[in-house]
Design a protein around this motif. Sequence first.
Motif, PDB file in Angstrom:
ATOM      1  N   ILE A  29       0.832  -1.204   0.000  1.00 49.92           N
ATOM      2  CA  ILE A  29       0.000   0.000   0.000  1.00 49.92           C
ATOM      3  C   ILE A  29       0.864   1.252   0.000  1.00 49.92           C
ATOM      4  O   ILE A  29       0.552   2.253  -0.651  1.00 49.92           O
ATOM      5  N   ARG A 227     -10.746  -3.319 -10.605  1.00 48.93           N
ATOM      6  CA  ARG A 227      -9.610  -2.622  -9.997  1.00 48.93           C
ATOM      7  C   ARG A 227      -9.455  -1.182 -10.464  1.00 48.93           C
ATOM      8  O   ARG A 227      -8.525  -0.499 -10.032  1.00 48.93           O
ATOM      9  N   GLN A 228     -10.375  -0.704 -11.291  1.00 48.80           N
ATOM     10  CA  GLN A 228     -10.375   0.733 -11.575  1.00 48.80           C
ATOM     11  C   GLN A 228     -10.665   1.540 -10.308  1.00 48.80           C
ATOM     12  O   GLN A 228     -10.299   2.712 -10.222  1.00 48.80           O
ATOM     13  N   GLN A 229     -11.289   0.903  -9.317  1.00 52.99           N
ATOM     14  CA  GLN A 229     -11.569   1.618  -8.066  1.00 52.99           C
ATOM     15  C   GLN A 229     -10.286   2.020  -7.349  1.00 52.99           C
ATOM     16  O   GLN A 229     -10.300   2.919  -6.507  1.00 52.99           O
ATOM     17  N   TYR A 230      -9.167   1.364  -7.661  1.00 53.09           N
ATOM     18  CA  TYR A 230      -7.904   1.665  -6.992  1.00 53.09           C
ATOM     19  C   TYR A 230      -6.986   2.562  -7.825  1.00 53.09           C
ATOM     20  O   TYR A 230      -5.929   2.954  -7.343  1.00 53.09           O
ATOM     21  N   CYS A 231      -7.333   2.845  -9.062  1.00 56.18           N
ATOM     22  CA  CYS A 231      -6.444   3.675  -9.892  1.00 56.18           C
ATOM     23  C   CYS A 231      -7.179   4.874 -10.490  1.00 56.18           C
ATOM     24  O   CYS A 231      -6.942   6.017 -10.076  1.00 56.18           O
ATOM     25  N   TYR A 247     -12.958   9.382  -0.686  1.00 52.16           N
ATOM     26  CA  TYR A 247     -12.514   8.110  -1.255  1.00 52.16           C
ATOM     27  C   TYR A 247     -12.275   7.083  -0.154  1.00 52.16           C
ATOM     28  O   TYR A 247     -12.635   5.907  -0.299  1.00 52.16           O
ATOM     29  N   LEU A 251     -14.076   3.268   0.363  1.00 48.46           N
ATOM     30  CA  LEU A 251     -13.400   1.993   0.618  1.00 48.46           C
ATOM     31  C   LEU A 251     -13.859   1.376   1.936  1.00 48.46           C
ATOM     32  O   LEU A 251     -13.932   0.151   2.073  1.00 48.46           O
ATOM     33  N   ASN A 254     -16.956  -0.553   1.317  1.00 46.31           N
ATOM     34  CA  ASN A 254     -16.617  -1.848   0.723  1.00 46.31           C
ATOM     35  C   ASN A 254     -16.226  -2.857   1.800  1.00 46.31           C
ATOM     36  O   ASN A 254     -16.777  -3.971   1.867  1.00 46.31           O
ATOM     37  N   GLN A 347      -4.496  -6.073 -11.474  1.00 46.72           N
ATOM     38  CA  GLN A 347      -3.476  -5.289 -10.777  1.00 46.72           C
ATOM     39  C   GLN A 347      -2.400  -4.809 -11.746  1.00 46.72           C
ATOM     40  O   GLN A 347      -1.800  -3.748 -11.543  1.00 46.72           O
TER      41      GLN A 347
END
Length: 410
Positions: A29, A227-231, A247, A251, A254, A347
């Motif tokens: 992370i 994984r667009q939620q992380y980028c 943001y 999360l 989630n 990823q």
Amino acid sequence: MTTLRAVPKAVRLLCCGIFFNAVVSFTFIYLFVWLTGPRGLTVAQAGLISGIGGVGLVAGNFTGGWFGDVYGHRRALLAGAALSGSALCVVALLPTAALYVVLPLAQYAAGVVRAATSALIAVGVPEGARRQGFAVMRFASNAGFTIGPPLGALAAARFSYDWLFVADGVGTLLFAAYAARVLPGRGAGRPAVPRATGGPGLAAELKARPAVLVLLAAIVCVDLVYRQQYCTLPVFLGDHGFDARAYGWLLAINGGVILCLELPAAHALRRHAPLPVIGAGLVLVGLGYAALVPGASPGAAVALMVSLTLGEILYKTTATAYVADQAPAHAQGRFQSLYAGASISGQVLAPPLGGALYAAAPGLLWPLCAGLAVLAGVVVLGAGRLPGRGPAADTGPSLETGSPRRAAAG
């Protein structure tokens, strides 16, 4: 509690170790922050190292099951955890040039651990209860991930980012020692089925199960979207006036929904046919991203995360168990590796593809994400009509990873 009772004791103990390992696995992370901050690398250098590490992680997921099928899943887990933990302990002391090799090696070993863990759950839980087994594993992992990042932030603020790698490495080594103690060891070094009589090759086994191939392709597509939620999602929200706290709360939604609902959902849906459940989950992922098509708003962001999370609850546990049920005994690890690799492929794929599309045509990103996930869900819903074998039935390796046992024996 009913879900837990359906899972053998050795698997429950392994999941306790998974929880602990997830708590201390916080370095990925903060890796980019550490590389561009204390290590003084450029964004381009940090991106390259992180990207190579991601490739190593995916490669470890894809190949870890083969090691388990040949040498024993317990042995593959212990070797991977020992290698990953040892590498992480010394990362902070290495020169920059060595990071291009050691970090991907640590990530590769972590991928092997992930694949071996899934295979151990698959062979340790009798068919018919595997959804509950994988739900318990995901609950343990998600609970640890909920606790780990805040602890990592506190440690970095109180000491330094360097100590995060030491803590992660030592914690991974402790996990290896714990797993060595709680996992049965008899026969752990032998293949589940001798290689000379191991049955058809992997390609032939997959050809006989076309629904598995369809599912794997669908998972790759949906993981690219998921994984667009992380980028790109945090960039999109920032461009529309949302700060980092918003943001973070998304999360949190989630994680909270998963911890509250995944185990009950696995128990409630255990008797339902798997492919319709998986297909519905993939469609929900697509519908979640469709909520962003009209534009950014608090309601749309919450609707995205709720739909995305419900879809994740439906498809991730069920798909993992389905692949395990379809796998022949001699290739259980390789089937789990294929699923593990597919389920983490985003990823590597999501940041460059999503980022490039968002930079070139931001208005197209969310409609394409929604359409791709919904299409994948519809294809999986239709995959049940494909010819193929049923689940591997009455025999398979035990959690000792060397001793065949009747699946009903539990």
